[in-house]
Design an enzyme around this catalytic site. Sequence first.
Site, short mmCIF file in Angstrom:
data_model
loop_
_atom_site.label_atom_id
_atom_site.label_comp_id
_atom_site.label_asym_id
_atom_site.label_seq_id
_atom_site.Cartn_x
_atom_site.Cartn_y
_atom_site.Cartn_z
N ASN A 9 -4.97 1.26 -0.79
CA ASN A 9 -5.07 2.63 -1.28
C ASN A 9 -4.98 2.59 -2.80
OD1 ASN A 9 -4.81 5.32 -1.93
ND2 ASN A 9 -2.74 5.55 -1.07
N LYS A 11 -5.25 4.92 -4.81
CA LYS A 11 -4.69 6.17 -5.37
C LYS A 11 -5.59 6.65 -6.52
CE LYS A 11 -0.17 4.57 -4.01
NZ LYS A 11 1.21 4.97 -3.84
N HIS A 95 -1.11 11.27 3.85
CA HIS A 95 -0.32 10.43 2.94
C HIS A 95 0.84 11.26 2.38
CE1 HIS A 95 0.82 7.86 -0.39
NE2 HIS A 95 0.16 6.89 0.20
N GLU A 97 2.15 11.37 -0.44
CA GLU A 97 1.93 11.95 -1.78
C GLU A 97 1.19 13.28 -1.66
OE1 GLU A 97 0.23 8.50 -3.69
OE2 GLU A 97 2.21 7.55 -3.73
N GLU A 169 4.96 4.76 6.74
CA GLU A 169 5.24 4.62 5.32
C GLU A 169 6.49 5.42 4.95
OE1 GLU A 169 1.50 3.39 3.04
OE2 GLU A 169 1.55 5.56 3.04
N GLY A 175 5.80 3.01 -3.73
CA GLY A 175 5.74 2.91 -5.18
C GLY A 175 7.08 2.69 -5.86
N SER A 215 5.57 -0.44 -0.86
CA SER A 215 5.90 -1.56 -1.74
C SER A 215 5.60 -2.92 -1.10
CB SER A 215 7.36 -1.49 -2.19
OG SER A 215 7.57 -0.31 -2.95
C1 PEP Z 1 0.64 3.79 -0.43
O1 PEP Z 1 0.08 4.32 -1.37
O2 PEP Z 1 0.32 4.10 0.72
C2 PEP Z 1 1.68 2.79 -0.70
C3 PEP Z 1 2.27 2.24 0.31
O3 PEP Z 1 1.96 2.51 -2.01
P1 PEP Z 1 2.81 1.25 -2.57
O4 PEP Z 1 2.31 0.03 -1.84
O5 PEP Z 1 2.51 1.23 -4.01
O6 PEP Z 1 4.24 1.51 -2.25
#
Ligand code: PEP
Length: 263
Positions: A9, A11, A95, A97, A169, A175, A215
């Site tokens: 992803n 982003k 997601h 976010e 997640e 992040g 992460s």
């Molecule tokens: C994500 O954007 O779904 C995600 C898991 O981000 P990160 O790996 O940066 O934590």
Amino acid sequence: MRDVIVAGNWKMHSTPADAGDLALTIAARTRVAGVVRVICPPYVCLAAVRDALAESDPDVAIGAQNVHHELQGAYTGEVSAPMLAGLATWVIVGHSERRRDAGETDALIGRKLGRAIDAGLRPILCVGERLDEREAGVQVAVVRRQLAGALAEVDAGRLAEARLVIAYEPVWAIGTGRNASGRDAAAMSGAIREALTLPGQDLDPELIPILYGGSVTSANIAEFLAEPSIDGALVGGASLKADEMAGIVARAGLTATARGAAA
Ligand code: PEP
């Protein structure tokens, strides 16, 4: 046997000018048998990534990061599922976010899921608890509620046909550099499969890939893929780095090979 999947992803990173090169570099470094690779760039970079991969790596799937819940209309700045035809074959919905920044509810996410499936897109449905919810010990209840809310209006047979993927997640891991443990992620994937066990429905939870996201890096991916219930990763920050993706997909390849040998 469930797909072993590594989805990146991107982003809100990359531009149409540089996305194609980045995709090509990542694709070249991640040619590993048995792993389904998905790149999810920003909408405006979808065409550039598609064109870049068309000849050299057509088996890298391209996904959108979001989709609107209506087909068309007065929704300034939005993109509907049919508009993604020819640009993407996968889509991320729900997601955290977007739940956080766009106020997306489970019901709305369910409508997006329905539109994605109608348009023939393979959906990655994201679920996960916030830190305060984990600290209160209600993470399973939260994820169950998210699943029930998002899946309530979508026919189970259609979810199966669309080859739904779930990404667990935990919000506090996204992040932040603070990943969940493999054991906690596996416990949640067990709870997710249990929640998806609906009597008399055409959806076999054992066939639904569950990814861990939060992460993920080349240094910690092994901890998640050591868990038989986890089928890959949704990778954010590290998905922009070819070295990281090479390490993550290489480890996923070991899992794919081991599962193939055991099948
Ligand atoms: C994500 O954007 O779904 C995600 C898991 O981000 P990160 O790996 O940066 O934590």
